[in-house]
Design a protein around this motif. Structure first.
Motif, short mmCIF file in Angstrom:
data_model
loop_
_atom_site.label_atom_id
_atom_site.label_comp_id
_atom_site.label_asym_id
_atom_site.label_seq_id
_atom_site.Cartn_x
_atom_site.Cartn_y
_atom_site.Cartn_z
N ARG A 108 27.07 54.36 -5.44
CA ARG A 108 28.23 53.49 -5.31
C ARG A 108 28.63 52.92 -6.65
O ARG A 108 29.72 52.36 -6.80
CB ARG A 108 27.93 52.37 -4.33
CG ARG A 108 26.67 51.61 -4.69
CD ARG A 108 26.04 51.02 -3.43
NE ARG A 108 24.62 50.78 -3.67
CZ ARG A 108 23.72 50.77 -2.73
NH1 ARG A 108 24.05 51.02 -1.51
NH2 ARG A 108 22.47 50.53 -3.00
N SER A 157 17.70 48.27 -0.11
CA SER A 157 18.91 47.61 0.35
C SER A 157 18.53 46.44 1.25
O SER A 157 17.37 46.27 1.64
CB SER A 157 19.78 48.59 1.13
OG SER A 157 19.15 48.95 2.34
N HIS A 200 26.56 45.25 -2.78
CA HIS A 200 25.20 45.40 -2.28
C HIS A 200 24.17 44.64 -3.10
O HIS A 200 23.03 44.49 -2.68
CB HIS A 200 24.81 46.89 -2.24
CG HIS A 200 24.65 47.51 -3.60
ND1 HIS A 200 25.71 47.85 -4.40
CD2 HIS A 200 23.54 47.85 -4.31
CE1 HIS A 200 25.27 48.37 -5.51
NE2 HIS A 200 23.97 48.39 -5.49
N SER A 230 26.38 49.90 2.69
CA SER A 230 25.05 50.48 2.53
C SER A 230 24.10 50.13 3.65
O SER A 230 23.04 50.73 3.78
CB SER A 230 24.43 50.02 1.20
OG SER A 230 24.27 48.61 1.18
N THR A 242 27.28 54.54 1.64
CA THR A 242 26.23 54.61 0.64
C THR A 242 24.86 54.27 1.22
O THR A 242 23.94 53.94 0.49
CB THR A 242 26.53 53.65 -0.53
OG1 THR A 242 26.60 52.31 -0.02
CG2 THR A 242 27.85 53.99 -1.19
N GLY A 243 24.74 54.33 2.55
CA GLY A 243 23.47 54.07 3.21
C GLY A 243 23.24 55.06 4.34
O GLY A 243 24.10 55.87 4.68
N TYR A 286 26.05 59.52 0.70
CA TYR A 286 24.64 59.47 1.09
C TYR A 286 24.35 60.70 1.95
O TYR A 286 25.16 61.09 2.79
CB TYR A 286 24.36 58.19 1.90
CG TYR A 286 22.89 57.84 2.02
CD1 TYR A 286 22.34 56.84 1.24
CD2 TYR A 286 22.04 58.52 2.90
CE1 TYR A 286 20.99 56.52 1.33
CE2 TYR A 286 20.70 58.22 3.00
CZ TYR A 286 20.17 57.21 2.21
OH TYR A 286 18.84 56.91 2.28
#
Length: 921
Positions: free
Chosen positions: A283, A473, A813, A838, A858-859, A882
């Motif tokens: 990201r 995260s 994040h 995320s 992004t997760g 991801y």
């Protein structure tokens, strides 16, 4: 450069590859046929490199299937591709998963992908420099979605075959153009070497192991599964009072994310880039997605094509890496989970409990090689491998068994902690590893290291793909806290009734309080926080120094008096002093292990000077007390001893260095990767005058280049940890670094974030900055994990610059989800900005804000979670950054009626994308 997974002998494939290249020299001004389209015309217009650029010939003018009267027609190209497919399927054996009905489809897709060679403006020099893996990726990304009709297995087979085809294609270019070999000797040599290795693998027979080998193999795998299925869980007492504080790996393993090392990172020089001690994941990229470098409005170019630009590398689950890449170098900070990942891979492979996405590892024989145990002696020869691992079955292995496993290509080498070898032996280790992998090609290999320990591209010429573990995260932290407390409910503690309370407190506090949020970014620190929270009945220390100090106190007295198996021989204070001596000895020796005799000698040398240690105690008894009555040491089968984690060793060594006044030694090595954390902790514990001596020593003249810069930046980063410092020294540090915090290079801007909150004091008032400078400042501030950074960034939220707004969105994040969303994201003009999510908290918050048209994933999410969390009518652009798992099936996107564009990195594979949704690679 990676060795291809589908191997074809050059005698079989290169006659076919030769037909792709024209037998005639390129014409100066070839005309274009109607069928070739606008992209081919652009390639013709750029037939020669721009003045001053690297020399080379445009490959589009060398192929045989272009021009007015092509030597190779489209139908012939398709048949050639299908012939390659037939040879490739034959080489994979009867276990291949690609069905007979897929062969023709794979051949057509391969032909379409190869046809792109005649449409790109890539020169032969550029292609050879890229190597087969990256050149194949460039071809594939030029035809996004062409393989959407293939099954998952067929798509993966196509990708492997494409890499093999590109390897032989590049080799043919080199053979036909000797000047390429002169211009790029190392790359050309490596490509030739890969072809040779490929030939060996293509003809090598994999005989079944003998009965004796098979019987030992079963016992070996059982012992590996038993040996490594344990991890240290701080603060949990197991039923067996003689056991260390360990827990089943199955119950505590947390799959972490990792980021590929991008070509841009490799070009930046590497070692400096890695010194941030964190990964800013996909990201972050450079804060400039492809949309943002276009015309300024952040949209596609309006012509229906994708705007060219830099796409950040995607995030993947670290444990999936070896299923896709034969050789992986995994970087991660201390405590980030590298060793735990190594153990999980070994246990899952040995016990046959691999998840479906890792079935490619089935049948592999894992060899765990902790570098600390053989650093000085070098990587052992096959016959000595089990002994170097200190495996209990080493003496029972059939003669030559390891060599036979390696020769059959069935081994999985897990080389853990290359950074724990002294700097002066790294080159030797690389040479030995290179030789081993070249002799025994086809074996999987994972090497782990701290981020800044080894140079960029240290193993790239051997085909290693680089990954860096990302900080945990918010969602992963919550998952870890829950798993820790679940494990604690099964121990012998008497506070089980309060565990729910402790767990709830941490789940609420970590996202809110900066000190906890900054520390809880890797499994080690998360575990310590959980343990200390329990040990102190919900009262946590503040800051890194206090956390380490409290953790050591807890671990030094980890056994309850009523559970002891022998009387305490030592009190806490002498235990800690002796442990400091051992840690300091390891630091000076550049080692992470002390053999039994050296440990006893070190204890004998110092025990007499500590009055509270009884004079009649034997050194062996003192050693056993340190080993059995603390949670800081562990003993190997041969009697050698090591700390349970390098972080604890560094902490204790720093305390000892300060006590001994060894400031000259600390300053001599401060810029070395293995000493930086020791130096920071030493500054935290030094008295004011000593602290000034250390920081001023970092600024003394005599150091040049990168070492000088590292020392100056280390001084700035230490300011966050000092307890008291005279203003003159503080001013000197500011003066030495104030101009270093405003470079024009975006990569260097990001690196400065590791300095911590102190960097905010060195930055200008955001209201005085033009947009281009504000963007560069944001690159630094979004990497400062402090609440004060949110205040600074909130003053940039009303700017119109797309790349600045994108960077502000990317920073989400790193800060408290709720606060950052309310103070920054809610106020951003969303035009052209992809908003990253995320974890589940961010997904829910974005929906609360009304959703956004552009979202970046992004997760690790399941499709049903994204269907529930994204605003279906609003979403128009989705960016998958991801690896969402095997197959990456996208049929569920039909539920988003306004979705027009799916952006996916060329490293990722998506299937089942509904018609009408454009794929951008």
């Amino acid at each position: 450069m990676e060795q291809p997974a589908v191997r074809l002998a050059s005698t079989v494939v290169e006659p076919l590859i030769g037909r792709l290249l024209s037998s005639a020299p390129p014409q100066p001004e070839p005309r274009e046929t109607e069928a070739e389209g606008a992209t081919g015309a652009r390639a013709e217009r750029e037939a020669e490199p721009a003045p001053g650029s690297e020399p080379g010939r445009l490959i589009a003018r060398l192929v045989s299937f272009r021009g007015e009267d092509p030597e190779l027609s489209w139908d012939e190209l398709v048949e050639l591709a299908r012939e390659l497919v037939r040879h490739g399927l034959a080489s994979t054996g009867p276990s291949r998963a690609v069905g007979p009905g897929d062969e023709a489809a794979v051949g057509y897709v391969l032909a379409r992908t190869l046809h792109v060679i005649g449409e790109l403006d890539t020169t032969d020099t550029q292609a050879v420099r890229l190597g087969p893996q990256d050149y194949a990726r460039r071809l594939r990304s030029a035809v996004p979605g062409v393989d959407r009709t293939l099954s998952r297995e067929a798509a993966w087979f196509h990708d492997g075959l494409l890499v093999t085809t590109c390897l032989h294609f590049l080799h043919t270019l080199i053979v036909r153009s000797p000047e390429l070999a002169e211009r790029l000797p190392e790359r050309s040599h490596r490509i030739g070497q890969l072809v040779d290795l490929n030939d060996v693998e293509a003809v090598r027979g994999h005989s079944q192991p003998s009965a004796e080998d098979a019987e030992f193999e079963a016992r070996y795998l059982g012992r590996v599964a038993e040996q490594y299925n344990r991890v240290t869980i701080y603060g949990i007492d197991l039923p067996n009072p003689n056991a260390p504080d360990e827990w089943s790996l199955d119950a505590t393993y947390l799959s972490l994310s990792a980021e590929f090392r991008s070509p841009r990172d490799r070009a930046s020089g590497g070692r400096e880039t890695d010194r941030t001690d964190t990964v800013d994941a996909a990201r972050d990229g450079d804060g400039t997605p492809a949309d943002a470098v276009a015309g300024g409005d952040g949209t596609e170019d309006g012509t229906g094509g994708a705007t060219p630009g830099f796409t950040p590398e995607p995030l993947v689950r670290a444990d999936r890496a070896l299923a896709v890449h034969e050789r992986v170098l995994l970087r991660g900070v201390a405590g980030s989970g590298k060793t735990t990942l190594v153990q999980w891979l070994a246990v899952s492979t040995a016990s046959g409990t691999l998840p479906s996405e890792l079935q490619a590892l089935q049948g592999r024989i894992p060899f765990v090689l902790p570098v600390r145990r053989f650093a000085r002696d070098g990587i052992p020869a096959p016959d000595d491998l089990l002994s170097a691992m200190r495996h209990p079955l080493a003496d029972q292995a059939p003669e030559g068994w390891v060599a036979r496993v390696l020769a059959s290509g069935r081994a999985m080498l897990l080389v853990d902690g290359i950074d724990e070898a002294p700097d002066d032996v790294w080159d030797d280790l690389r040479t030995q590893l290179r030789r081993l992998l070249r002799i025994y090609s086809g074996n999987l290999c994972l090497v782990t290291s701290r981020p800044s320990a080894i140079d960029a591209d240290w193993l790239s010429e051997e085909g290693f793909t680089e990954l860096t573990l990302a900080p945990m995260s918010h969602g992963q932290v919550a998952e870890f806290v829950t798993a820790w407390h679940d494990a604690a409910r099964s121990d012998e503690g008497k506070d089980h009734a309060r565990l729910d309370e402790y767990e709830g407190m941490l789940l609420r506090s970590i996202p809110i309080y900066r000190e906890l949020r900054v520390l809880a970014t890797n499994p080690l620190m998360c575990g310590l926080i959980c343990a200390l929270n329990r040990d102190r009945s919900g009262s946590l220390p503040q800051g890194r120094k206090e956390l380490y100090e409290a953790a050591v106190q807890m671990l030094l007295q980890r056994r309850n008096p009523e559970r002891r198996v022998f009387e305490d021989l030592l009190q806490r204070a002498p235990r800690e002093r002796l442990l400091r001596k051992l840690a300091y000895r390891m630091l000076v020796d550049g080692s992470s292990v002390l053999d039994h005799a050296t440990a006893l000698a070190e204890i004998a040398r110092h025990a007499g000077a500590i009055p509270t240690i009884p004079r009649d105690l034997r050194c062996e008894d003192v050693f056993n007390d340190l080993l059995l009555r603390t949670g800081l040491l562990r003993e190997q089968a041969d009697g050698s001893v090591e700390f349970v984690h390098r972080t604890m060793q560094d902490y204790l060594a720093a305390r000892e260095a300060v006590d001994q006044g060894e400031f000259g030694l600390l300053l001599q090595h401060a810029h070395e990767s293995g000493w930086e954390e020791v130096f920071r902790m030493a500054v935290a514990y030094a008295r004011p005058a000593e602290c000034a001596t250390l920081l001023q020593g970092l600024l003394t003249p005599g150091w040049i280049g990168m070492d000088r810069n590292r020392r100056h930046l280390l001084a700035a980063s230490c300011l966050e940890h000092v307890t008291e410092l005279d203003p003159q020294t503080r001013d000197r540090v500011f003066e030495a670094t104030q101009f270093m915090v405003r470079p024009r290079d975006p990569t260097r801007r990001k690196i400065l974030g590791f300095l911590g909150p102190i960097v905010l004091e060195m930055l200008p008032d955001p209201a005085t900055l033009p947009d281009d400078e504000a963007y560069l400042v944001a690159l630094t501030v979004t990497r400062v994990r402090d609440d004060a950074a949110v205040d600074y960034l909130a003053r940039l939220r009303d700017r119109g610059s797309l790349r600045l707004r994108t960077e502000l969105a990317n920073g989400w994040h790193k800060f408290a989800t709720e606060r950052y969303a309310e103070e920054v994201l809610r106020h951003l003009d969303p035009t052209g900005v992809y908003f990253p999510v995320s974890d589940h908290a961010e997904l829910a918050k974005l929906k609360e804000l009304g959703g956004r048209e552009r979202v970046q994933i992004t997760g690790d999410f399941r499709p049903e979670e994204l269907l529930a969390g994204l605003e279906r009518d609003k979403l128009t652009h989705l960016w998958i950054a991801y690896d969402l798992g095997p197959g990456m099936e996208m049929e569920w996107l039909r539920e988003f009626p306004s979705l027009t564009t799916l952006r996916v990195h060329s490293r990722l594979r998506v299937t089942g994308v509904p018609e009408g949704i454009r794929i951008m690679a």
